[in-house]
Design a protein around this motif. Structure first.
Motif, short mmCIF file in Angstrom:
data_model
loop_
_atom_site.label_atom_id
_atom_site.label_comp_id
_atom_site.label_asym_id
_atom_site.label_seq_id
_atom_site.Cartn_x
_atom_site.Cartn_y
_atom_site.Cartn_z
N ALA A 177 138.34 109.20 101.01
CA ALA A 177 139.13 108.12 101.57
C ALA A 177 138.01 106.85 101.94
CB ALA A 177 139.31 108.56 103.24
N LYS A 178 138.64 105.89 101.87
CA LYS A 178 138.14 104.53 102.18
C LYS A 178 137.59 104.36 103.56
CE LYS A 178 138.49 102.86 97.94
NZ LYS A 178 137.05 102.67 97.08
N VAL A 179 136.53 103.61 103.86
CA VAL A 179 136.16 103.27 105.24
C VAL A 179 136.29 101.88 105.38
CG1 VAL A 179 134.21 103.75 106.86
CG2 VAL A 179 134.77 105.37 105.27
N PHE A 180 136.87 101.34 106.27
CA PHE A 180 136.99 100.07 106.69
C PHE A 180 136.23 99.77 108.09
CE2 PHE A 180 139.32 96.07 108.71
CZ PHE A 180 138.39 95.37 108.05
N ALA A 181 135.02 99.42 108.20
CA ALA A 181 134.08 99.42 109.32
C ALA A 181 134.35 97.96 109.95
CB ALA A 181 132.71 99.82 108.96
N VAL A 182 134.24 97.79 111.37
CA VAL A 182 134.26 96.77 112.01
C VAL A 182 133.21 96.92 112.89
CG1 VAL A 182 135.52 95.01 113.48
CG2 VAL A 182 136.67 96.45 111.92
N VAL A 183 131.98 95.98 112.95
CA VAL A 183 130.87 96.28 113.65
C VAL A 183 130.63 95.29 114.61
CG1 VAL A 183 128.44 96.92 113.31
CG2 VAL A 183 129.88 97.58 111.51
N LEU A 184 130.13 95.74 115.71
CA LEU A 184 129.81 94.69 116.82
C LEU A 184 128.17 94.94 116.82
CD1 LEU A 184 130.98 92.86 118.91
CD2 LEU A 184 130.88 94.83 120.77
N SER A 185 127.57 93.96 116.49
CA SER A 185 126.17 93.84 116.23
C SER A 185 125.39 93.81 117.50
CB SER A 185 125.48 93.00 115.30
OG SER A 185 124.57 92.66 115.27
N ASP A 186 124.63 94.70 117.54
CA ASP A 186 123.52 94.70 119.04
C ASP A 186 122.06 94.56 118.45
OD1 ASP A 186 123.17 97.23 117.77
OD2 ASP A 186 122.84 97.94 119.93
N ILE A 187 121.74 94.27 117.27
CA ILE A 187 120.36 94.14 116.66
C ILE A 187 120.05 92.90 116.31
CG2 ILE A 187 118.96 95.35 115.05
CD1 ILE A 187 120.08 97.88 115.40
N LEU A 188 119.02 92.41 116.38
CA LEU A 188 118.60 90.89 115.84
C LEU A 188 118.73 90.97 114.45
CD1 LEU A 188 115.28 90.49 118.00
CD2 LEU A 188 117.68 90.26 118.72
N GLY A 189 119.45 89.79 113.94
CA GLY A 189 119.56 89.71 112.54
C GLY A 189 120.65 90.45 111.82
N ASP A 190 121.20 91.20 112.65
CA ASP A 190 122.41 92.18 112.08
C ASP A 190 122.27 92.76 110.86
OD1 ASP A 190 123.71 90.23 114.39
OD2 ASP A 190 124.50 89.14 112.87
N PRO A 191 121.38 93.75 110.70
CA PRO A 191 120.92 94.47 109.88
C PRO A 191 121.97 95.89 109.91
CG PRO A 191 119.42 95.01 111.42
CD PRO A 191 120.32 93.99 112.03
N LEU A 192 122.95 95.83 109.03
CA LEU A 192 124.09 96.82 109.02
C LEU A 192 123.49 98.07 109.11
CD1 LEU A 192 126.92 95.54 106.74
CD2 LEU A 192 127.04 96.16 109.17
N ASP A 193 122.76 98.30 108.51
CA ASP A 193 122.13 99.66 108.18
C ASP A 193 121.23 100.30 109.58
OD1 ASP A 193 120.07 98.28 107.44
OD2 ASP A 193 118.93 99.81 106.79
N MET A 194 121.02 99.26 110.51
CA MET A 194 120.33 99.71 111.57
C MET A 194 121.24 100.00 112.91
SD MET A 194 117.15 100.65 111.20
CE MET A 194 116.26 100.77 110.01
N ILE A 195 122.30 99.00 112.82
CA ILE A 195 123.38 99.25 113.98
C ILE A 195 123.87 100.52 114.22
CG2 ILE A 195 125.43 97.96 114.80
CD1 ILE A 195 124.98 95.60 113.01
N ALA A 196 123.74 101.08 115.56
CA ALA A 196 124.09 102.54 115.52
C ALA A 196 123.38 103.52 114.45
CB ALA A 196 125.63 102.66 115.69
N SER A 197 122.37 103.04 113.80
CA SER A 197 121.67 103.93 112.68
C SER A 197 122.80 103.79 111.48
CB SER A 197 121.41 105.29 113.22
OG SER A 197 120.48 105.39 114.42
N GLY A 198 123.59 103.04 111.33
CA GLY A 198 124.45 102.87 110.21
C GLY A 198 124.99 104.10 109.65
N PRO A 199 126.16 104.67 110.40
CA PRO A 199 126.64 105.74 109.70
C PRO A 199 127.61 105.51 108.42
CG PRO A 199 127.07 105.42 112.16
CD PRO A 199 126.40 104.17 111.77
N ALA A 200 127.78 104.39 108.33
CA ALA A 200 128.77 103.96 106.90
C ALA A 200 128.11 102.80 106.19
CB ALA A 200 130.16 103.38 107.55
N CYS A 201 126.87 103.01 106.32
CA CYS A 201 126.17 102.05 105.40
C CYS A 201 124.90 102.50 104.73
CB CYS A 201 125.44 100.81 106.29
SG CYS A 201 124.65 99.47 105.39
N PRO A 202 124.64 101.94 103.47
CA PRO A 202 123.57 102.32 102.62
C PRO A 202 122.22 102.01 103.57
CG PRO A 202 125.00 101.37 101.06
CD PRO A 202 125.58 101.11 102.80
#
Length: 410
Positions: A177-202
């Motif tokens: 299945a495809k994953v469409f992720a909408v992410v509300l950032s709570d980390i400085l600089g918005d690093p996708l792999d670190m927001i909530a520990s990046g469940p859907a990000c390399p």
């Protein structure tokens, strides 16, 4: 207490948080988007209920089913087609594990034409979890990380390796299945792999970095946990599309706009604040003293996420500690206040969002037999601010884009 400054502080907090609620952002992300197969919603984090509610309203019967997991007391009602769970934060608990398993059960049969709508916000690291070590050890490691003053990036570098869903592993489990992720950032600089520990990000972090965190803070881990840290996380995912919405930068800009409306000249000092909470409080107090008699009212704004090093056994949070640490510096000033809030409405394991002090706070503490230094040494800002009417209580806000602290000077 300066009631006029306190009134301005309350107005700034209320209006700036209102400006960064995720409802409209989720609606924008879904507007005009067509889904061919089933849409399965998974929402995790402190803002999960708010984001899922907006998505369900937008999708209507186009939403097949959903699982929502958020912090205790953050569910505000039923959401059509969704099951809502409340769980532990900042330390995951059995409800975190059960809710995450429900999400995995939801997506396990998702096919190639289906879409997993993944709504993610801060707090997801604790709330969305299937540990690869025992729940007890994961809680212990999380407690060690919180107590030693590790920052959020260091914490997540470890946590994603101890988890079956973090560091891109959830997206792997959703395939094909495809994953469409909408992410509300709570980390400085918005690093996708670190927001909530990046469940859907390399994952960009490495095993070597994880092991370095253990060494840096002298953490105690079992042999099994150490083996997990040596297993590399996914570095490439081809079934994920992501949109980031909301950040501390927007929160600071919103605070500046409200300050301007109230007659202050706003100065955004930084949206990358990252230091000890008490140091940030002392710094804002120093700025207030430098501008002790301004020609016109000034508002100095700092957004980000500070840390607290636990030396006592009191009660509080980083925003309360930041505010209290400023009380010494602005003592006796009748025209200055410092306050700090978490945009999610919670600060540490307390019912307060943050704290407020002004030139009268230190004297009020002394009258109660307390000193600022003594309270900070015991990490007991909550009870000290409670005595001075300095607690800021908003209740859960429905968003989570870090913290904002201000020094107001008239």
């Amino acid at each position: 207490m300066n009631s006029s400054l306190r009134s301005d502080a309350n107005t700034i907090i209320e209006r700036s948080i209102q400006a960064v609620l995720p409802d409209e952002a989720v609606r924008r992300a879904l507007s005009g988007r067509k889904f061919s197969g089933r849409v399965l919603l998974v929402a995790a984090g402190k803002a999960a209920w708010q984001m899922a509610s907006a998505a369900a309203a937008q999708l209507g019967d186009g939403l097949s089913a959903g699982v929502v997991v958020t912090k205790y007391d953050h569910v505000k009602g039923d959401i059509p087609h969704c099951t809502c769970y409340e769980a532990g934060h900042p330390v995951p608990d059995e409800n975190s594990f059960a809710a995450t398993q429900a999400a995995l059960d939801l997506v396990k049969d998702a096919g190639e034409g289906d879409t997993v709508l993944f709504l993610l916000s801060g707090g997801g690291s604790a709330l969305f979890e299937k540990p690869l070590v025992s729940g007890e050890e994961l809680q212990n490691i999380t407690g060690q990380l919180l107590a030693c003053g590790a920052d959020i990036v260091e914490m997540n570098t470890l946590r994603k390796r101890l988890s079956a869903v973090k560091g891109g592993r959830f997206a792997q489990l959703c395939a094909p299945a495809k994953v469409f992720a909408v992410v509300l950032s709570d980390i400085l600089g918005d690093p996708l792999d670190m927001i909530a520990s990046g469940p859907a990000c390399p994952d960009s972090s490495t095993c070597a970095q994880a092991l370095a965190v253990v060494e840096k803070y002298h953490l105690t881990l079992s042999d099994a946990a150490m083996e997990c840290l040596k297993q590399e996380t996914p570095k490439q995912l081809d079934n994920v599309e992501t949109q980031i919405t909301g950040s501390v930068r927007q929160l600071c800009a919103a605070a500046a706009q409200v300050c301007r409306q109230l007659g202050y000249e706003p100065v955004i000092l930084t949206d990358q604040l990252c230091c000890q909470a008490k140091e940030a409080g002392s710094f804002l107090a120093s700025i207030a003293k430098t501008h002790a008699r301004p020609e016109h009212p000034m508002a100095f704004i700092a957004g980000g996420e500070t840390v607290v090093q636990l030396t006592g056994k009191g009660r509080g949070g980083r925003n309360q500690e930041l505010a209290l640490a400023a009380a010494e510096g602005i003592a006796g000033m009748d025209n200055a206040a410092v306050f700090s809030v978490g945009s999610d409405g919670t600060d540490g394991p307390t019912d307060a969002a943050g704290g407020y002090v002004d030139g009268s706070t230190r004297a009020a503490l002394l009258a109660a037999g307390l000193t600022v230094h003594g309270v900070l040494a015991e990490n007991d800002a909550y009870h000290a601010l409670q005595k001075t009417d300095g607690l800021i209580v908003t209740g859960p806000t429905g968003t989570n884009v870090n913290d904002v602290a201000l020094a107001l000077v008239r």
